[in-house]
Write a protein that holds these residues in place. Sequence first.
Motif, PDB file in Angstrom:
ATOM      1  N   TYR A  10       1.200  -1.161   0.131  1.00  0.00           N
ATOM      2  CA  TYR A  10       0.342   0.299  -0.065  1.00  0.00           C
ATOM      3  C   TYR A  10       0.886   1.229   0.090  1.00  0.00           C
ATOM      4  N   PRO A  11       0.800   2.815  -0.469  1.00  0.00           N
ATOM      5  CA  PRO A  11       1.368   3.683  -0.645  1.00  0.00           C
ATOM      6  C   PRO A  11       1.486   4.338   1.407  1.00  0.00           C
ATOM      7  N   ALA A  12       2.318   4.637   1.137  1.00  0.00           N
ATOM      8  CA  ALA A  12       2.692   5.824   2.126  1.00  0.00           C
ATOM      9  C   ALA A  12       1.408   6.840   2.208  1.00  0.00           C
ATOM     10  N   GLU A  13       1.143   6.967   3.619  1.00  0.00           N
ATOM     11  CA  GLU A  13      -0.148   8.477   3.981  1.00  0.00           C
ATOM     12  C   GLU A  13       0.790   9.593   4.072  1.00  0.00           C
ATOM     13  N   HIS A  14       1.899   9.176   5.263  1.00  0.00           N
ATOM     14  CA  HIS A  14       2.217  10.147   5.795  1.00  0.00           C
ATOM     15  C   HIS A  14       4.178   9.665   5.802  1.00  0.00           C
ATOM     16  N   LEU A  15       4.329  10.692   6.266  1.00  0.00           N
ATOM     17  CA  LEU A  15       6.382  10.868   6.508  1.00  0.00           C
ATOM     18  C   LEU A  15       6.703  11.504   7.589  1.00  0.00           C
ATOM     19  N   LYS A  16       7.787  10.852   7.693  1.00  0.00           N
ATOM     20  CA  LYS A  16       8.259  11.755   9.019  1.00  0.00           C
ATOM     21  C   LYS A  16       9.853  11.284   8.970  1.00  0.00           C
ATOM     22  N   LEU A  17      10.640  13.052   9.155  1.00  0.00           N
ATOM     23  CA  LEU A  17      11.422  13.291   9.194  1.00  0.00           C
ATOM     24  C   LEU A  17      12.257  13.729  10.042  1.00  0.00           C
ATOM     25  N   GLN A  18      13.216  13.234  11.192  1.00  0.00           N
ATOM     26  CA  GLN A  18      14.162  13.494  12.317  1.00  0.00           C
ATOM     27  C   GLN A  18      14.954  13.517  12.212  1.00  0.00           C
ATOM     28  N   VAL A  19      15.800  14.479  13.167  1.00  0.00           N
ATOM     29  CA  VAL A  19      17.105  14.353  13.184  1.00  0.00           C
ATOM     30  C   VAL A  19      17.790  13.529  15.051  1.00  0.00           C
ATOM     31  N   VAL A  20      18.597  12.894  14.238  1.00  0.00           N
ATOM     32  CA  VAL A  20      19.228  11.848  15.160  1.00  0.00           C
ATOM     33  C   VAL A  20      20.945  11.663  15.617  1.00  0.00           C
ATOM     34  N   SER A  21      20.852  12.276  17.037  1.00  0.00           N
ATOM     35  CA  SER A  21      22.456  12.865  17.237  1.00  0.00           C
ATOM     36  C   SER A  21      22.548  12.731  18.837  1.00  0.00           C
TER      37      SER A  21
ATOM     38  N   THR B  52      22.439  12.497  12.109  1.00  0.00           N
ATOM     39  CA  THR B  52      21.742  10.984  11.415  1.00  0.00           C
ATOM     40  C   THR B  52      20.138  11.941  10.568  1.00  0.00           C
ATOM     41  N   LEU B  53      19.794  11.812   9.577  1.00  0.00           N
ATOM     42  CA  LEU B  53      18.245  12.553   9.102  1.00  0.00           C
ATOM     43  C   LEU B  53      17.907  11.114   8.626  1.00  0.00           C
ATOM     44  N   VAL B  54      16.880  10.664   9.847  1.00  0.00           N
ATOM     45  CA  VAL B  54      15.812   9.004   9.334  1.00  0.00           C
ATOM     46  C   VAL B  54      14.753   9.733   8.418  1.00  0.00           C
ATOM     47  N   CYS B  55      14.731   9.389   7.313  1.00  0.00           N
ATOM     48  CA  CYS B  55      13.174   9.491   6.721  1.00  0.00           C
ATOM     49  C   CYS B  55      11.811   8.266   7.123  1.00  0.00           C
ATOM     50  N   GLU B  56      11.393   8.936   7.817  1.00  0.00           N
ATOM     51  CA  GLU B  56      10.432   7.049   7.594  1.00  0.00           C
ATOM     52  C   GLU B  56       8.517   7.318   7.202  1.00  0.00           C
ATOM     53  N   ALA B  57       8.550   6.189   6.034  1.00  0.00           N
ATOM     54  CA  ALA B  57       7.062   6.097   5.559  1.00  0.00           C
ATOM     55  C   ALA B  57       6.158   4.857   5.948  1.00  0.00           C
ATOM     56  N   ASP B  58       5.194   5.262   6.374  1.00  0.00           N
ATOM     57  CA  ASP B  58       4.348   3.947   6.629  1.00  0.00           C
ATOM     58  C   ASP B  58       3.737   3.178   5.739  1.00  0.00           C
ATOM     59  N   GLY B  59       4.318   3.658   4.149  1.00  0.00           N
ATOM     60  CA  GLY B  59       3.354   3.050   3.301  1.00  0.00           C
ATOM     61  C   GLY B  59       4.498   1.154   3.209  1.00  0.00           C
ATOM     62  N   ASN B  60       4.428   0.056   2.123  1.00  0.00           N
ATOM     63  CA  ASN B  60       4.865  -0.999   2.140  1.00  0.00           C
ATOM     64  C   ASN B  60       4.987  -1.465   1.150  1.00  0.00           C
ATOM     65  N   PRO B  61       5.688  -2.139   0.309  1.00  0.00           N
ATOM     66  CA  PRO B  61       7.009  -1.942   1.057  1.00  0.00           C
ATOM     67  C   PRO B  61       7.761  -0.089   1.139  1.00  0.00           C
ATOM     68  N   GLN B  62       8.739  -0.418   1.630  1.00  0.00           N
ATOM     69  CA  GLN B  62       9.312   1.370   1.061  1.00  0.00           C
ATOM     70  C   GLN B  62       9.937   2.062   0.579  1.00  0.00           C
ATOM     71  N   PRO B  63       9.270   3.375   0.186  1.00  0.00           N
ATOM     72  CA  PRO B  63       9.118   4.047  -1.125  1.00  0.00           C
ATOM     73  C   PRO B  63      10.888   4.777  -1.183  1.00  0.00           C
ATOM     74  N   VAL B  64      10.797   4.915  -2.664  1.00  0.00           N
ATOM     75  CA  VAL B  64      12.142   5.155  -2.803  1.00  0.00           C
ATOM     76  C   VAL B  64      12.518   7.199  -1.934  1.00  0.00           C
ATOM     77  N   PHE B  65      13.563   6.858  -1.209  1.00  0.00           N
ATOM     78  CA  PHE B  65      13.357   8.305  -0.921  1.00  0.00           C
ATOM     79  C   PHE B  65      14.668   9.008  -1.438  1.00  0.00           C
ATOM     80  N   SER B  66      14.323  10.410  -1.274  1.00  0.00           N
ATOM     81  CA  SER B  66      15.369  11.584  -1.938  1.00  0.00           C
ATOM     82  C   SER B  66      15.440  12.774  -1.122  1.00  0.00           C
ATOM     83  N   PHE B  67      16.762  12.846  -1.043  1.00  0.00           N
ATOM     84  CA  PHE B  67      17.549  14.184   0.131  1.00  0.00           C
ATOM     85  C   PHE B  67      17.523  14.923  -0.627  1.00  0.00           C
TER      86      PHE B  67
END
Length: 615
Positions: free
Chosen positions: A250-261, A273-288
Motif C-alpha cells: 500500500y502507498p505511504a500516507e504519512h512521512l516522518k523526518l527526524q534528526v538523530v544525534s 543522522t537524518l532518518v526518513c520513515e514512511a508508513d507505506g509498504n514496501p518502503q518508497p524510494v527516498f530522496s534528500f
Amino acid sequence: MAGGRRPAGLALGWGCCLLLCCAAASKLEISMPAVVEVEVGDTARIECNFYIPENASYTYIDWFYVDRSNKQVRLYHATANGVLEDDTDYKKRLSLGEDKSLSISAVTLQDARTFMCQVGAGSYGVGESSTNLTVYKVPQTPEIEPNAGGISVHSSDIPEIAKCVSRNSFPPPNITWHKNGQQLHAQENEVTIQSTVTRESSGLYTVSSVLYAAVTREDRHSRYRCTVHYRLRGETRTLDSRGVKVNVFYPAEHLKLQVVSSSALVKEGDNVTLVCEADGNPQPVFSFFKKDLDGWQDLSSLAEPDTGVLNLHDVNKSSNGTYRCQSLDLDDMSQIEEDVDLVVNYIEGVHVKMEPSSTLREGDSVKLSCDAHSPVDLKYQWRDEKGRKLVEGSQLFLSNLTFETANTFSCKVMAPSVPGLEQSKKVSVAVEGKPRIVAISSPLYVRQNELINLTCKAIAFPRPTVQWSINGTAHEYVDDQHVASNLTVRVSRDLLQAGAMCRVSNRLGVSEKHIQLVDQKSTVESQGVIIVAIIVAILVVAVLGAVIYFLHKKGKIPCGRAGKQDITKPEACKDKIVVEVKSDKLSEEAGLLQGANGERRAAADQSEKYIDLRN
C-alpha cells in the motif's frame, strides 16, 4: 429371554427393551442399530437383539452382508449345535460373540455396506433386521500457505490470499475461511472460494481450497485461517489451521523526518543522522535535499542506498538549514515531502587581543583579551601552556614580565548550555631583553692535555648568539628562550692560565662571563701541605692547653673571662681559662684550603680562633 438377548446397557436402537413391553409381544422380534460408525482400521461391532415369545429358543441365527449387486452373502450360520463360518472375504476378520453379535476387525472403506441378522424360531417363524456400517476417517489438521508474494491494494484482479489442504479423510470434509475470526463467504468482486476434492488411491479424500479476496491497507494486520468441517456420530466437528498474515502493498500516507544525534543539542564536530520513515509498504524510494539560496540542493547521492538514512559527518555552521525528505511510491508514483530544520551550535571567530601590542621588555605588564561569536552564551577561561587554569573571564593581566614567564597562554571558550561545545586560542607573549647568563661551568678543575666540556647557558629574546674566546668544537641547544652552548676543547698551559670567556649577545645587548680553570695536580699538592700544617697547629694548641691547665691547677695563673690576660698576674681563676691564638700562617693555609674546596670562610673565622678550656 432367549440366548441371543444382551444386557440392556449394550443394546443400540432397541426401542422397546422394557420387560413389560417384551412380555406384551406375541411374535418374534429383532432389533438392530440402524447405523454403526467406525473409523478405518478399528473394529466394528454389530449387535443383533431378538425376542422369542414364551422364552422359546432360536433354531438358527444367520449373518449376511449385502454386496454391490444387492445380493445377500452369508457370513455365519449358528445353531444350538455350533457355529459355521462361510468362506468369504471376511473370513479372517470376523468373529461372533457369545451374544451372537458380529465383530469385524481392521475395517476398511470397502466395509461400508449393509449387514443383516436373520433369526429362525421354529413355529414362531423367521425374523430379520439390518444395520448400515458407516466407515469414516478423521481428516488431518489442515495446512495453510499464504501468498508468498505481496498483494497490492490497487490490484485490478481479486488476489489470491492463501491455500488450504486437508488430507486423508473419509468422507470428504468441507473447508471454510475466516479473517480475524469472522467467516468469509463468497461475494462478487470481493471474495471467491475455490474448492477441489481428490480421491486418492487409498480411497481417502484430499480436499483443497483457495481463498481470493480484495485487500485494503488495514489488512496488513489481518490474520487468515481455514477450518475443516466433518461429521462424526451425528455431530459436526472442526479442525482449525494456524493463522497467517499476508504481505499487503500500500502507498505511504504519512512521512516522518527526524534528526538523530548523540547529544540533545547538536554542536559543531558532531555526526548527525537524518532518518526518513514512511508508513507505506514496501518502503518508497527516498530522496534528500537541502535548501540554499538557489533552491534545493540534491543530497541523495550521500544517503545510504535503499534506505531513508542520510549521514552528516563533522557538521559545522554551514550545515545549518532546512532539509527535505521526499518519498516516491513506485506502485502508484505518488510523492510525499517532509521538512526538518537542523540547528548546529558553534563557536567562531575566537580572537585574542594583546595590549600593548608593542614589544614587551622584562618588567613590563600586558593585558590579554579574548572574544568569540556564537548563537549561545559563552564562558571564557585562561590556561597556561601546561593546561593549568589561571583565571575565569575573558581577560588575563600579566605584570612584571620576565624571560621565565610562560610565553604561551590559551583562551578556552565554552558554551555552558551545549555540553562539549568549546574552542581554544593560543597566544605567545614574547618578552625581549638583552641576554642573561644563568649557568656557567666555573671554576672547573681540569688536568693538562685532557679534553673538557665548557658549558655556558643563557636566556634572552630575540634568540642570542654565543661566542667563545677560544677555539674548539661547539654544540648549541635551544629550548624556548634558553640557549646552551657546549665547547669541547683540549686543556693547554695557556688555557690553564687565561681561562675562557663566554660571550652571549643579541641586538639588545651583550653578557659575558669568565670560566676559571684550576689544575687538579697543583690543587692536590697544596691540599697536602695544608693538611700537614693543620695537624701541627692542632698539636701545638693541644700541648699549650695542657701546660696552661697544669699551671692553673697549681694556682699560678689567674683567669679572666674577656679580653687578653697576662699569665703573670697574681689573680687566679679556678673556673675557666680562655687563650687567644693568632696565626698568620694559619690564615694563609686556610685560604689555600678554601681554594681547594671551592668554599669561602668569613674573615673573622680566619683571623682569630678561641678555645674554651673548662674544668
